[in-house]
Write a protein that holds these residues in place. Structure first.
Motif, PDB file in Angstrom:
ATOM      1  N   SER A  40       3.780  24.907  -1.590  1.00 44.82           N
ATOM      2  CA  SER A  40       3.555  25.675  -2.818  1.00 44.82           C
ATOM      3  C   SER A  40       2.131  25.440  -3.305  1.00 44.82           C
ATOM      4  O   SER A  40       1.456  24.495  -2.876  1.00 44.82           O
ATOM      5  N   ASP A  41       1.676  26.272  -4.218  1.00 43.96           N
ATOM      6  CA  ASP A  41       0.348  26.087  -4.797  1.00 43.96           C
ATOM      7  C   ASP A  41       0.230  24.716  -5.449  1.00 43.96           C
ATOM      8  O   ASP A  41      -0.790  24.040  -5.328  1.00 43.96           O
ATOM      9  N   ARG A  42       1.267  24.305  -6.140  1.00 46.72           N
ATOM     10  CA  ARG A  42       1.251  23.006  -6.821  1.00 46.72           C
ATOM     11  C   ARG A  42       1.171  21.849  -5.821  1.00 46.72           C
ATOM     12  O   ARG A  42       0.426  20.897  -6.015  1.00 46.72           O
ATOM     13  N   GLU A  43       1.954  21.939  -4.755  1.00 45.68           N
ATOM     14  CA  GLU A  43       1.899  20.893  -3.733  1.00 45.68           C
ATOM     15  C   GLU A  43       0.505  20.816  -3.108  1.00 45.68           C
ATOM     16  O   GLU A  43      -0.042  19.722  -2.922  1.00 45.68           O
ATOM     17  N   ASN A  44      -0.066  21.976  -2.798  1.00 45.04           N
ATOM     18  CA  ASN A  44      -1.415  22.001  -2.233  1.00 45.04           C
ATOM     19  C   ASN A  44      -2.421  21.379  -3.194  1.00 45.04           C
ATOM     20  O   ASN A  44      -3.289  20.608  -2.784  1.00 45.04           O
ATOM     21  N   MET A  45      -2.308  21.704  -4.463  1.00 45.29           N
ATOM     22  CA  MET A  45      -3.233  21.159  -5.438  1.00 45.29           C
ATOM     23  C   MET A  45      -3.092  19.641  -5.529  1.00 45.29           C
ATOM     24  O   MET A  45      -4.087  18.914  -5.511  1.00 45.29           O
ATOM     25  N   ASP A  46      -1.863  19.146  -5.601  1.00 45.89           N
ATOM     26  CA  ASP A  46      -1.635  17.706  -5.712  1.00 45.89           C
ATOM     27  C   ASP A  46      -2.199  16.956  -4.510  1.00 45.89           C
ATOM     28  O   ASP A  46      -2.909  15.950  -4.663  1.00 45.89           O
ATOM     29  N   VAL A  47      -1.914  17.433  -3.311  1.00 48.10           N
ATOM     30  CA  VAL A  47      -2.406  16.773  -2.089  1.00 48.10           C
ATOM     31  C   VAL A  47      -3.928  16.809  -2.041  1.00 48.10           C
ATOM     32  O   VAL A  47      -4.578  15.803  -1.736  1.00 48.10           O
ATOM     33  N   PHE A  48      -4.506  17.966  -2.353  1.00 50.34           N
ATOM     34  CA  PHE A  48      -5.961  18.071  -2.299  1.00 50.34           C
ATOM     35  C   PHE A  48      -6.622  17.166  -3.335  1.00 50.34           C
ATOM     36  O   PHE A  48      -7.590  16.476  -3.033  1.00 50.34           O
ATOM     37  N   PRO A  59      -9.801   4.824  -2.808  1.00 53.56           N
ATOM     38  CA  PRO A  59      -8.344   4.964  -2.783  1.00 53.56           C
ATOM     39  C   PRO A  59      -7.627   4.268  -3.935  1.00 53.56           C
ATOM     40  O   PRO A  59      -6.556   4.704  -4.353  1.00 53.56           O
ATOM     41  N   ALA A  60      -8.205   3.205  -4.465  1.00 54.01           N
ATOM     42  CA  ALA A  60      -7.542   2.478  -5.556  1.00 54.01           C
ATOM     43  C   ALA A  60      -7.407   3.325  -6.821  1.00 54.01           C
ATOM     44  O   ALA A  60      -6.456   3.164  -7.581  1.00 54.01           O
ATOM     45  N   LEU A  61      -8.354   4.222  -7.043  1.00 53.41           N
ATOM     46  CA  LEU A  61      -8.340   5.054  -8.251  1.00 53.41           C
ATOM     47  C   LEU A  61      -7.872   6.488  -7.999  1.00 53.41           C
ATOM     48  O   LEU A  61      -7.770   7.277  -8.934  1.00 53.41           O
ATOM     49  N   ALA A  62      -7.609   6.830  -6.755  1.00 51.60           N
ATOM     50  CA  ALA A  62      -7.325   8.226  -6.388  1.00 51.60           C
ATOM     51  C   ALA A  62      -6.186   8.836  -7.197  1.00 51.60           C
ATOM     52  O   ALA A  62      -6.322   9.945  -7.728  1.00 51.60           O
ATOM     53  N   GLY A  63      -5.074   8.146  -7.305  1.00 49.67           N
ATOM     54  CA  GLY A  63      -3.927   8.702  -8.023  1.00 49.67           C
ATOM     55  C   GLY A  63      -4.202   8.928  -9.500  1.00 49.67           C
ATOM     56  O   GLY A  63      -3.852   9.969 -10.062  1.00 49.67           O
ATOM     57  N   GLU A  64      -4.855   7.972 -10.117  1.00 50.92           N
ATOM     58  CA  GLU A  64      -5.159   8.077 -11.546  1.00 50.92           C
ATOM     59  C   GLU A  64      -6.149   9.212 -11.819  1.00 50.92           C
ATOM     60  O   GLU A  64      -5.971   9.999 -12.748  1.00 50.92           O
ATOM     61  N   ILE A  65      -7.193   9.303 -11.003  1.00 48.86           N
ATOM     62  CA  ILE A  65      -8.189  10.360 -11.199  1.00 48.86           C
ATOM     63  C   ILE A  65      -7.607  11.719 -10.858  1.00 48.86           C
ATOM     64  O   ILE A  65      -7.859  12.711 -11.546  1.00 48.86           O
ATOM     65  N   ALA A  66      -6.782  11.794  -9.815  1.00 49.93           N
ATOM     66  CA  ALA A  66      -6.139  13.061  -9.461  1.00 49.93           C
ATOM     67  C   ALA A  66      -5.269  13.552 -10.618  1.00 49.93           C
ATOM     68  O   ALA A  66      -5.219  14.755 -10.893  1.00 49.93           O
ATOM     69  N   TYR A  69      -7.546  15.183 -13.139  1.00 51.58           N
ATOM     70  CA  TYR A  69      -7.928  16.523 -12.669  1.00 51.58           C
ATOM     71  C   TYR A  69      -6.758  17.500 -12.786  1.00 51.58           C
ATOM     72  O   TYR A  69      -6.942  18.660 -13.150  1.00 51.58           O
ATOM     73  N   ALA A  70      -5.558  17.056 -12.457  1.00 45.99           N
ATOM     74  CA  ALA A  70      -4.387  17.937 -12.553  1.00 45.99           C
ATOM     75  C   ALA A  70      -4.191  18.419 -13.986  1.00 45.99           C
ATOM     76  O   ALA A  70      -3.872  19.593 -14.214  1.00 45.99           O
TER      77      ALA A  70
END
Length: 80
Positions: A40-48, A59-66, A69-70
């Motif tokens: 889905s568009d949402r899945e693509n956005m989250d992964v990207f 990588p330590a900050l990737a989830g928080e920064i993503a 952005y979301a």
């Protein structure tokens, strides 16, 4: 790609410098759309966003920064 448009892709590059995230996403789609098609568009956005954030900030900050952005790109039709 889902609509069958496979022959032409145009990107307005007037504001490329301030939007490297969006530009990278568009270019990855154009280069190889296969990883995007079954999601889905949402899945693509989250992964990207997680991948892009990890490459830019580690990588330590990737989830928080993503997640930041979301929220920035929160578009009503993509809400869960």
């Amino acid at each position: 790609m889902r609509a069958g448009a496979t022959n032409f892709f145009l990107v307005n590059v007037s504001d490329v410098r301030p939007v490297p995230l969006s530009t990278e996403c568009a270019m990855r789609l154009v280069w190889n759309a296969a990883p995007f098609l079954g999601k889905s568009d949402r899945e693509n956005m989250d992964v990207f966003l997680v991948g892009w954030s990890g490459r830019q900030f580690g990588p330590a900050l990737a989830g928080e920064i993503a997640a930041i952005y979301a929220r920035y790109f929160d578009i009503p039709y993509q809400r869960r």
